[in-house]
Design a protein around this motif. Structure first.
Motif, PDB file in Angstrom:
ATOM      1  N   SER A  23       0.813  -1.223   0.000  1.00 14.33           N
ATOM      2  CA  SER A  23       0.000   0.000   0.000  1.00 14.33           C
ATOM      3  C   SER A  23       0.840   1.264   0.000  1.00 14.33           C
ATOM      4  O   SER A  23       0.387   2.307  -0.450  1.00 14.33           O
ATOM      5  CB  SER A  23      -0.925   0.027   1.221  1.00 14.33           C
ATOM      6  OG  SER A  23      -0.202   0.388   2.392  1.00 14.33           O
ATOM      7  N   ALA A  25       1.688   2.794   2.716  1.00  5.96           N
ATOM      8  CA  ALA A  25       1.451   3.476   3.992  1.00  5.96           C
ATOM      9  C   ALA A  25       2.557   3.095   4.967  1.00  5.96           C
ATOM     10  O   ALA A  25       2.910   1.924   5.092  1.00  5.96           O
ATOM     11  CB  ALA A  25       0.082   3.089   4.552  1.00  5.96           C
ATOM     12  N   THR A  26       3.100   4.091   5.672  1.00  5.91           N
ATOM     13  CA  THR A  26       4.231   3.831   6.561  1.00  5.91           C
ATOM     14  C   THR A  26       4.018   4.304   7.997  1.00  5.91           C
ATOM     15  O   THR A  26       4.816   3.983   8.866  1.00  5.91           O
ATOM     16  CB  THR A  26       5.512   4.509   6.030  1.00  5.91           C
ATOM     17  OG1 THR A  26       5.262   5.914   5.915  1.00  5.91           O
ATOM     18  CG2 THR A  26       5.919   3.928   4.679  1.00  5.91           C
ATOM     19  N   LYS A  27       2.977   5.084   8.227  1.00  2.00           N
ATOM     20  CA  LYS A  27       2.699   5.582   9.566  1.00  2.00           C
ATOM     21  C   LYS A  27       1.438   4.913  10.105  1.00  2.00           C
ATOM     22  O   LYS A  27       0.559   4.516   9.336  1.00  2.00           O
ATOM     23  CB  LYS A  27       2.521   7.092   9.562  1.00  2.00           C
ATOM     24  CG  LYS A  27       3.788   7.828   9.171  1.00  2.00           C
ATOM     25  CD  LYS A  27       3.575   9.315   9.219  1.00  2.00           C
ATOM     26  CE  LYS A  27       4.872  10.020   8.815  1.00  2.00           C
ATOM     27  NZ  LYS A  27       4.677  11.453   8.710  1.00  2.00           N
ATOM     28  N   GLU A  30      -1.857   6.361   8.874  1.00  2.00           N
ATOM     29  CA  GLU A  30      -2.046   6.092   7.431  1.00  2.00           C
ATOM     30  C   GLU A  30      -2.506   4.651   7.215  1.00  2.00           C
ATOM     31  O   GLU A  30      -3.396   4.386   6.404  1.00  2.00           O
ATOM     32  CB  GLU A  30      -0.739   6.290   6.663  1.00  2.00           C
ATOM     33  CG  GLU A  30      -0.243   7.701   6.579  1.00  2.00           C
ATOM     34  CD  GLU A  30       1.152   7.795   5.950  1.00  2.00           C
ATOM     35  OE1 GLU A  30       1.858   6.749   5.855  1.00  2.00           O
ATOM     36  OE2 GLU A  30       1.534   8.898   5.557  1.00  2.00           O
ATOM     37  N   ILE A  31      -1.871   3.729   7.919  1.00  2.00           N
ATOM     38  CA  ILE A  31      -2.212   2.308   7.779  1.00  2.00           C
ATOM     39  C   ILE A  31      -3.638   2.065   8.250  1.00  2.00           C
ATOM     40  O   ILE A  31      -4.422   1.394   7.579  1.00  2.00           O
ATOM     41  CB  ILE A  31      -1.202   1.423   8.546  1.00  2.00           C
ATOM     42  CG1 ILE A  31       0.193   1.550   7.927  1.00  2.00           C
ATOM     43  CG2 ILE A  31      -1.663  -0.034   8.563  1.00  2.00           C
ATOM     44  CD1 ILE A  31       1.306   0.941   8.771  1.00  2.00           C
ATOM     45  N   LYS A  33      -6.142   4.187   8.459  1.00  3.91           N
ATOM     46  CA  LYS A  33      -7.083   4.806   7.507  1.00  3.91           C
ATOM     47  C   LYS A  33      -7.220   3.950   6.254  1.00  3.91           C
ATOM     48  O   LYS A  33      -8.322   3.699   5.766  1.00  3.91           O
ATOM     49  CB  LYS A  33      -6.608   6.207   7.151  1.00  3.91           C
ATOM     50  CG  LYS A  33      -7.548   6.939   6.206  1.00  3.91           C
ATOM     51  CD  LYS A  33      -7.060   8.344   5.922  1.00  3.91           C
ATOM     52  CE  LYS A  33      -8.010   9.033   4.948  1.00  3.91           C
ATOM     53  NZ  LYS A  33      -7.549  10.376   4.615  1.00  3.91           N
ATOM     54  N   TRP A  34      -6.112   3.476   5.726  1.00  3.49           N
ATOM     55  CA  TRP A  34      -6.127   2.642   4.512  1.00  3.49           C
ATOM     56  C   TRP A  34      -6.897   1.340   4.749  1.00  3.49           C
ATOM     57  O   TRP A  34      -7.721   0.943   3.924  1.00  3.49           O
ATOM     58  CB  TRP A  34      -4.688   2.353   4.069  1.00  3.49           C
ATOM     59  CG  TRP A  34      -4.594   1.490   2.863  1.00  3.49           C
ATOM     60  CD1 TRP A  34      -4.766   1.872   1.556  1.00  3.49           C
ATOM     61  CD2 TRP A  34      -4.321   0.084   2.834  1.00  3.49           C
ATOM     62  NE1 TRP A  34      -4.610   0.792   0.721  1.00  3.49           N
ATOM     63  CE2 TRP A  34      -4.340  -0.319   1.485  1.00  3.49           C
ATOM     64  CE3 TRP A  34      -4.059  -0.865   3.814  1.00  3.49           C
ATOM     65  CZ2 TRP A  34      -4.101  -1.636   1.100  1.00  3.49           C
ATOM     66  CZ3 TRP A  34      -3.825  -2.161   3.426  1.00  3.49           C
ATOM     67  CH2 TRP A  34      -3.852  -2.544   2.092  1.00  3.49           C
TER      68      TRP A  34
END
Length: 175
Positions: A23, A25-27, A30-31, A33-34
């Motif tokens: 994805s 996403a790294t924070k 963010e993860i 939310k994704w």
């Protein structure tokens, strides 16, 4: 929650880890939310997945070290913890003590109690008995902890008595 992850989300933590890596996403936020928007994962499980992914490879603290840290400066309360653990352990082979940073979760197939040294003079025991009213020292947990329905305040090892153990046993039987 980790044990229930495949059943509740349809994927194992390894599968989710691979998807999160793809994805970008790294924070943590963010993860989460994704996972919620793209996969419909509930907030609790999304947060668990994010935590697991971001802490993969990090050495988990030792259970004994977590409990020891809870009683730093509260040494006189440790016998209360030990007495609770000894009495609860007699309920069955499926009792699990899972230390966290500030408390110990007590589980069977799900959490039924927790042990927390709340002050320098008191250990609080949270008990999950949702349909039982408060009575005497079995008080409503209120805002203290929403994971349990009741709280019992302990100041001495003698407070770990048959009445308290009875409530804990009832919660264990329901779990």
């Amino acid at each position: 929650m980790l044990a229930n992850l495949p059943e509740k989300t349809g994927k194992s933590i390894d599968q989710w880890s691979r998807l999160v890596a793809k994805s970008g996403a790294t924070k943590h936020g963010e993860i989460v939310k994704w996972l919620k928007t793209e996969h419909g994962v509930t907030h609790g499980y999304a947060s668990l997945i994010a935590h697991q992914v971001l802490n993969a490879g990090a050495e988990a603290p030792d259970d004994d070290a977590l409990v020891e840290a809870q009683y730093v400066g509260k040494d006189s309360l440790r016998p209360i913890h030990d007495a609770l653990k000894a009495r609860i352990s007699t309920f069955g082979d499926d009792v699990e003590f899972a230390p966290r940073k500030t408390y110990v979760s007590v589980r069977r197939s799900k959490q039924f109690a927790l042990i927390q040294p709340s002050t320098k003079t008191r250990v609080d025991v949270g008990i999950k008995l949702p349909d039982r009213g408060a009575e005497g020292r079995l008080e409503d947990s209120g805002k203290w902890n929403t994971m349990v329905s009741h709280r019992v305040r302990l100041e001495r090892e003698d407070d770990v008595d048959d009445e308290l153990v009875g409530w804990l046993r009832e919660a264990y039987d329901r779990a």
